[in-house]
Scaffold this active site. Sequence first.
Site, PDB file in Angstrom:
ATOM      1  N   GLY A  13       0.776  -1.235   0.000  1.00 56.10           N
ATOM      2  CA  GLY A  13       0.000   0.000   0.000  1.00 56.10           C
ATOM      3  C   GLY A  13       0.805   1.281   0.000  1.00 56.10           C
ATOM      4  CG  ASN A  15       1.425   3.663  -5.755  1.00 52.84           C
ATOM      5  OD1 ASN A  15       1.776   4.723  -6.243  1.00 52.84           O
ATOM      6  ND2 ASN A  15       2.033   2.507  -6.033  1.00 52.84           N
ATOM      7  CG  MET A  91      -1.760  -7.881  -6.431  1.00 55.94           C
ATOM      8  SD  MET A  91      -1.011  -7.025  -7.849  1.00 55.94           S
ATOM      9  CE  MET A  91      -0.202  -8.411  -8.641  1.00 55.94           C
ATOM     10  NE  ARG A  92      -8.655 -12.285  -7.019  1.00 52.57           N
ATOM     11  CZ  ARG A  92      -8.235 -13.510  -7.330  1.00 52.57           C
ATOM     12  NH1 ARG A  92      -6.989 -13.857  -7.094  1.00 52.57           N
ATOM     13  NH2 ARG A  92      -9.048 -14.375  -7.881  1.00 52.57           N
ATOM     14  CG  LEU A  94     -11.343  -5.309 -10.755  1.00 57.52           C
ATOM     15  CD1 LEU A  94     -11.131  -3.802 -10.698  1.00 57.52           C
ATOM     16  CD2 LEU A  94     -12.131  -5.789  -9.545  1.00 57.52           C
ATOM     17  CG  ASN A 108      -4.344  -0.071 -12.207  1.00 59.27           C
ATOM     18  OD1 ASN A 108      -4.093  -0.295 -11.014  1.00 59.27           O
ATOM     19  ND2 ASN A 108      -3.706  -0.685 -13.178  1.00 59.27           N
ATOM     20  CG  HIS A 110       0.605  -1.127 -15.612  1.00 59.08           C
ATOM     21  ND1 HIS A 110       0.332  -2.399 -15.174  1.00 59.08           N
ATOM     22  CD2 HIS A 110       1.542  -1.260 -16.590  1.00 59.08           C
ATOM     23  CE1 HIS A 110       1.063  -3.259 -15.856  1.00 59.08           C
ATOM     24  NE2 HIS A 110       1.807  -2.597 -16.725  1.00 59.08           N
ATOM     25  CG  ASP A 146      -2.386  -3.687 -17.258  1.00 60.21           C
ATOM     26  OD1 ASP A 146      -2.936  -3.192 -16.260  1.00 60.21           O
ATOM     27  OD2 ASP A 146      -1.600  -4.641 -17.204  1.00 60.21           O
ATOM     28  CD  GLU A 175       4.466   2.630  -9.238  1.00 58.70           C
ATOM     29  OE1 GLU A 175       3.447   2.320  -8.609  1.00 58.70           O
ATOM     30  OE2 GLU A 175       5.334   1.801  -9.566  1.00 58.70           O
TER      31      GLU A 175
HETATM   32  C1  GRF Z   1       2.979  -0.635  -7.721  1.00 61.92           C
HETATM   33  O1  GRF Z   1       4.183  -0.767  -8.422  1.00 61.92           O
HETATM   34  C2  GRF Z   1       1.843  -0.400  -8.663  1.00 61.92           C
HETATM   35  O2  GRF Z   1       2.188   0.343  -9.783  1.00 61.92           O
HETATM   36  C3  GRF Z   1       1.473  -1.795  -9.071  1.00 61.92           C
HETATM   37  O3  GRF Z   1       1.641  -2.574  -7.923  1.00 61.92           O
HETATM   38  C4  GRF Z   1       2.582  -1.955  -7.058  1.00 61.92           C
HETATM   39  C5  GRF Z   1       1.870  -1.729  -5.756  1.00 61.92           C
HETATM   40  O4  GRF Z   1       2.723  -1.215  -4.768  1.00 61.92           O
HETATM   41  N1  GRF Z   1       0.146  -1.830  -9.637  1.00 61.92           N
HETATM   42  P1  GRF Z   1       2.105  -0.572  -3.461  1.00 61.92           P
HETATM   43  O5  GRF Z   1       1.214  -1.631  -2.821  1.00 61.92           O
HETATM   44  O6  GRF Z   1       1.348   0.652  -3.853  1.00 61.92           O
HETATM   45  O7  GRF Z   1       3.283  -0.267  -2.593  1.00 61.92           O
END
Ligand code: GRF
Length: 195
Positions: A13, A15, A91-92, A94, A108, A110, A146, A175
């Site tokens: 988490g 981000n 990580m699912r 949708l 999202n 990516h 994506d 990010e």
């Molecule tokens: C990030 O690199 C994001 O771009 C990808 O999964 C990773 C998640 O990292 N979709 P975090 O859980 O936000 O630290």
Amino acid sequence: MKKRVAILISGRGSNMSALIAAARAPDYPAEIVGIFSNNPDAAGLAVAAVDGIATAALSHKAYPDKPSFEAAMNAALDAWQPDIICLAGFMRLLSADFCNRWAGKLINIHPSLLPLHKGLHTHEQALAAGVAEHGCTVHFVTPGMDEGPLIAQARVPVLPGDTSDSLAARVLVEEHKLYPAALAMLARGEVRFAS
Ligand code: GRF
């Protein structure tokens, strides 16, 4: 009126934390109203709780199929009445039904310069492809993985001697800046989904 934002996570988490931190600014156009995880052990849930944000966790493994899991997830999200949903390491995959229900409100991040390097292991993909530049993308989520319309991108150089870990770390710094900026653009109505 600030836009109400729910964040979906599966893991650490970072981000999510970047979005929470940005939303603390009084002039930020969105507030984080809840964190949902399909993984009850996601480290990010504890971080959010410390920050005083509502959390909900429902393991997808407890449901017989994707529609029943997504129905439960929708009920949890509906309770927060979100205007926008941010996937942040969720990580699912949708379903089309879920993506269409939240079309234009579901975004999202990516870790690649889409349309390059879709799917998993994007930093390994970038190194294998021998690209000089890599980065991250915030995009609207549509049923194709994506594939939704891009909102914003940030670029980093690929340096000699880079490993997937060093590259991932360089991208992650971007990010954490890009996602709050892109969410703010959507919340202010500066970007709009056109299907
Ligand atoms: C990030 O690199 C994001 O771009 C990808 O999964 C990773 C998640 O990292 N979709 P975090 O859980 O936000 O630290």
